[in-house]
Design a protein around this motif. Structure first.
Motif, PDB file in Angstrom:
ATOM      1  N   ASN A 114      39.250  29.687  44.319  1.00  0.00           N
ATOM      2  CA  ASN A 114      38.801  30.602  45.373  1.00  0.00           C
ATOM      3  C   ASN A 114      39.926  31.598  45.645  1.00  0.00           C
ATOM      4  O   ASN A 114      40.666  31.470  46.613  1.00  0.00           O
ATOM      5  CB  ASN A 114      38.443  29.802  46.628  1.00  0.00           C
ATOM      6  CG  ASN A 114      37.973  30.678  47.770  1.00  0.00           C
ATOM      7  OD1 ASN A 114      37.635  31.848  47.602  1.00  0.00           O
ATOM      8  ND2 ASN A 114      37.956  30.116  48.957  1.00  0.00           N
ATOM      9  N   GLU A 156      27.089  41.797  56.797  1.00  0.00           N
ATOM     10  CA  GLU A 156      27.995  41.928  55.668  1.00  0.00           C
ATOM     11  C   GLU A 156      27.593  43.128  54.823  1.00  0.00           C
ATOM     12  O   GLU A 156      26.419  43.438  54.682  1.00  0.00           O
ATOM     13  CB  GLU A 156      27.950  40.663  54.818  1.00  0.00           C
ATOM     14  CG  GLU A 156      28.562  39.472  55.511  1.00  0.00           C
ATOM     15  CD  GLU A 156      28.702  38.286  54.581  1.00  0.00           C
ATOM     16  OE1 GLU A 156      28.865  38.493  53.374  1.00  0.00           O
ATOM     17  OE2 GLU A 156      28.656  37.169  55.099  1.00  0.00           O
ATOM     18  N   ARG A 173      35.298  31.834  42.294  1.00  0.00           N
ATOM     19  CA  ARG A 173      34.591  32.536  43.373  1.00  0.00           C
ATOM     20  C   ARG A 173      35.618  33.163  44.303  1.00  0.00           C
ATOM     21  O   ARG A 173      36.818  32.967  44.142  1.00  0.00           O
ATOM     22  CB  ARG A 173      33.709  31.567  44.141  1.00  0.00           C
ATOM     23  CG  ARG A 173      34.502  30.462  44.829  1.00  0.00           C
ATOM     24  CD  ARG A 173      33.622  29.363  45.409  1.00  0.00           C
ATOM     25  NE  ARG A 173      34.410  28.336  46.040  1.00  0.00           N
ATOM     26  CZ  ARG A 173      34.784  28.340  47.314  1.00  0.00           C
ATOM     27  NH1 ARG A 173      34.424  29.333  48.111  1.00  0.00           N
ATOM     28  NH2 ARG A 173      35.512  27.356  47.813  1.00  0.00           N
ATOM     29  N   PHE A 174      35.126  33.891  45.280  1.00  0.00           N
ATOM     30  CA  PHE A 174      35.981  34.414  46.336  1.00  0.00           C
ATOM     31  C   PHE A 174      35.205  34.384  47.632  1.00  0.00           C
ATOM     32  O   PHE A 174      34.128  34.950  47.754  1.00  0.00           O
ATOM     33  CB  PHE A 174      36.437  35.847  46.034  1.00  0.00           C
ATOM     34  CG  PHE A 174      37.094  36.511  47.214  1.00  0.00           C
ATOM     35  CD1 PHE A 174      38.256  35.991  47.747  1.00  0.00           C
ATOM     36  CD2 PHE A 174      36.539  37.628  47.809  1.00  0.00           C
ATOM     37  CE1 PHE A 174      38.852  36.575  48.862  1.00  0.00           C
ATOM     38  CE2 PHE A 174      37.130  38.219  48.909  1.00  0.00           C
ATOM     39  CZ  PHE A 174      38.284  37.697  49.428  1.00  0.00           C
ATOM     40  N   ASP A 175      35.777  33.689  48.607  1.00  0.00           N
ATOM     41  CA  ASP A 175      35.202  33.624  49.941  1.00  0.00           C
ATOM     42  C   ASP A 175      36.220  34.238  50.898  1.00  0.00           C
ATOM     43  O   ASP A 175      37.280  33.662  51.137  1.00  0.00           O
ATOM     44  CB  ASP A 175      34.910  32.174  50.322  1.00  0.00           C
ATOM     45  CG  ASP A 175      34.329  32.024  51.719  1.00  0.00           C
ATOM     46  OD1 ASP A 175      34.308  33.012  52.495  1.00  0.00           O
ATOM     47  OD2 ASP A 175      33.903  30.906  52.047  1.00  0.00           O
ATOM     48  N   GLU A 176      35.914  35.400  51.407  1.00  0.00           N
ATOM     49  CA  GLU A 176      36.810  36.158  52.296  1.00  0.00           C
ATOM     50  C   GLU A 176      37.302  35.321  53.469  1.00  0.00           C
ATOM     51  O   GLU A 176      38.432  35.453  53.913  1.00  0.00           O
ATOM     52  CB  GLU A 176      36.085  37.407  52.810  1.00  0.00           C
ATOM     53  CG  GLU A 176      36.908  38.288  53.712  1.00  0.00           C
ATOM     54  CD  GLU A 176      37.742  39.299  52.949  1.00  0.00           C
ATOM     55  OE1 GLU A 176      38.922  39.486  53.311  1.00  0.00           O
ATOM     56  OE2 GLU A 176      37.214  39.897  52.001  1.00  0.00           O
ATOM     57  N   ARG A 199      41.220  35.766  45.773  1.00  0.00           N
ATOM     58  CA  ARG A 199      40.796  37.153  45.969  1.00  0.00           C
ATOM     59  C   ARG A 199      41.220  37.975  44.766  1.00  0.00           C
ATOM     60  O   ARG A 199      42.357  37.938  44.338  1.00  0.00           O
ATOM     61  CB  ARG A 199      41.450  37.735  47.216  1.00  0.00           C
ATOM     62  CG  ARG A 199      40.890  39.097  47.585  1.00  0.00           C
ATOM     63  CD  ARG A 199      41.620  39.692  48.776  1.00  0.00           C
ATOM     64  NE  ARG A 199      40.860  40.665  49.501  1.00  0.00           N
ATOM     65  CZ  ARG A 199      40.390  41.794  49.021  1.00  0.00           C
ATOM     66  NH1 ARG A 199      40.563  42.098  47.774  1.00  0.00           N
ATOM     67  NH2 ARG A 199      39.713  42.630  49.789  1.00  0.00           N
ATOM     68  N   ALA A 218      31.040  33.139  40.195  1.00  0.00           N
ATOM     69  CA  ALA A 218      30.150  33.648  41.247  1.00  0.00           C
ATOM     70  C   ALA A 218      30.401  35.151  41.374  1.00  0.00           C
ATOM     71  O   ALA A 218      31.151  35.611  42.235  1.00  0.00           O
ATOM     72  CB  ALA A 218      30.418  32.929  42.561  1.00  0.00           C
ATOM     73  N   TRP A 219      29.782  35.894  40.465  1.00  0.00           N
ATOM     74  CA  TRP A 219      30.042  37.336  40.394  1.00  0.00           C
ATOM     75  C   TRP A 219      29.720  38.046  41.699  1.00  0.00           C
ATOM     76  O   TRP A 219      30.408  38.987  42.071  1.00  0.00           O
ATOM     77  CB  TRP A 219      29.264  37.954  39.225  1.00  0.00           C
ATOM     78  CG  TRP A 219      29.765  37.464  37.910  1.00  0.00           C
ATOM     79  CD1 TRP A 219      29.149  36.586  37.071  1.00  0.00           C
ATOM     80  CD2 TRP A 219      31.018  37.790  37.297  1.00  0.00           C
ATOM     81  NE1 TRP A 219      29.939  36.357  35.974  1.00  0.00           N
ATOM     82  CE2 TRP A 219      31.091  37.086  36.088  1.00  0.00           C
ATOM     83  CE3 TRP A 219      32.082  38.615  37.656  1.00  0.00           C
ATOM     84  CZ2 TRP A 219      32.180  37.178  35.219  1.00  0.00           C
ATOM     85  CZ3 TRP A 219      33.172  38.703  36.801  1.00  0.00           C
ATOM     86  CH2 TRP A 219      33.206  37.993  35.601  1.00  0.00           C
ATOM     87  N   ASP A 220      28.681  37.617  42.396  1.00  0.00           N
ATOM     88  CA  ASP A 220      28.329  38.263  43.668  1.00  0.00           C
ATOM     89  C   ASP A 220      29.453  38.102  44.685  1.00  0.00           C
ATOM     90  O   ASP A 220      29.651  38.975  45.534  1.00  0.00           O
ATOM     91  CB  ASP A 220      27.029  37.696  44.234  1.00  0.00           C
ATOM     92  CG  ASP A 220      25.813  38.127  43.438  1.00  0.00           C
ATOM     93  OD1 ASP A 220      25.931  39.051  42.600  1.00  0.00           O
ATOM     94  OD2 ASP A 220      24.738  37.540  43.635  1.00  0.00           O
ATOM     95  N   ASP A 221      30.185  36.985  44.609  1.00  0.00           N
ATOM     96  CA  ASP A 221      31.304  36.761  45.529  1.00  0.00           C
ATOM     97  C   ASP A 221      32.527  37.602  45.142  1.00  0.00           C
ATOM     98  O   ASP A 221      33.305  37.999  45.999  1.00  0.00           O
ATOM     99  CB  ASP A 221      31.728  35.293  45.537  1.00  0.00           C
ATOM    100  CG  ASP A 221      30.665  34.371  46.100  1.00  0.00           C
ATOM    101  OD1 ASP A 221      29.715  34.870  46.749  1.00  0.00           O
ATOM    102  OD2 ASP A 221      30.779  33.155  45.890  1.00  0.00           O
ATOM    103  N   LEU A 222      32.716  37.820  43.851  1.00  0.00           N
ATOM    104  CA  LEU A 222      33.879  38.589  43.373  1.00  0.00           C
ATOM    105  C   LEU A 222      33.666  40.092  43.441  1.00  0.00           C
ATOM    106  O   LEU A 222      34.619  40.853  43.366  1.00  0.00           O
ATOM    107  CB  LEU A 222      34.204  38.206  41.922  1.00  0.00           C
ATOM    108  CG  LEU A 222      34.707  36.794  41.680  1.00  0.00           C
ATOM    109  CD1 LEU A 222      34.934  36.572  40.183  1.00  0.00           C
ATOM    110  CD2 LEU A 222      35.981  36.516  42.440  1.00  0.00           C
TER     111      LEU A 222
END
Length: 168
Positions: free
Chosen positions: A143, A25, A118-121, A145, A64-68
């Motif tokens: 969740n 990733e 959050r965002f999970d691709e 994008r 979840a800033w790392d996810d966004l």
């Protein structure tokens, strides 16, 4: 006893499984870390306040800033279309609609314990907003994008309202 062939196959399998993936990733660079830090300091507090005011109480919002934080998008983070119009504003508008009367405010206060953004691709389709919302155990999980289909605010708001009204 393990044969030499079995031992060789096992060693090869272990080395393949433990080797770094060629499709690793992407990592978040310094530009993204700086841009998200600036957003969190300069713009996010107003968004969090709007969400809590809409709910009618100081519901904790875990982002979840790392996810966004998406690689290569640092220059867009301060654009209202990136996080605000696609995630935070529709979320606040949905909460405001649910909490428009005393019954809604009381129901939210009684059952909504946390909002997780959050965002999970792998699990967040670009436009099926209802499918990527859950309300379980007092946690509203969003969740979505960022920076996609900006004009779909009404659909996002509707998804929040329907889910919460069903769960409250």
């Amino acid at each position: 006893m393990i044969s030499r062939r079995h031992a060789l196959v096992a060693a090869l399998a272990l080395s393949v499984l433990s080797a770094p993936s060629a499709m690793a990733e992407p990592t978040i660079g310094l530009a993204e870390r700086r841009a998200i830090a600036a957003y969190r300091q300069d713009r996010y507090p107003a968004q969090e306040k709007a969400i809590q005011e809409a709910a009618g109480f100081a519901v904790p919002v875990e982002v979840a800033w790392d996810d966004l934080t998406l690689p290569g998008d640092a220059k867009y983070y301060s654009d209202p279309d990136y996080f605000e119009k696609t995630i935070f504003e529709p979320l606040a508008a949905g909460l405001k609609e649910v909490a428009k009367d005393k019954m809604g405010r009381d129901a939210l206060a009684a059952k909504l314990k946390t909002i997780r953004v959050r965002f999970d691709e792998n699990t967040a389709p670009a436009s099926n907003y209802a499918k990527r919302l859950t309300f379980d155990g007092g946690v509203l999980d969003v969740n979505w994008r960022p920076f996609t289909n900006v004009a779909d605010s009404k659909d996002r708001v509707e998804a929040v309202v329907k889910l919460l009204e069903k769960g409250l």
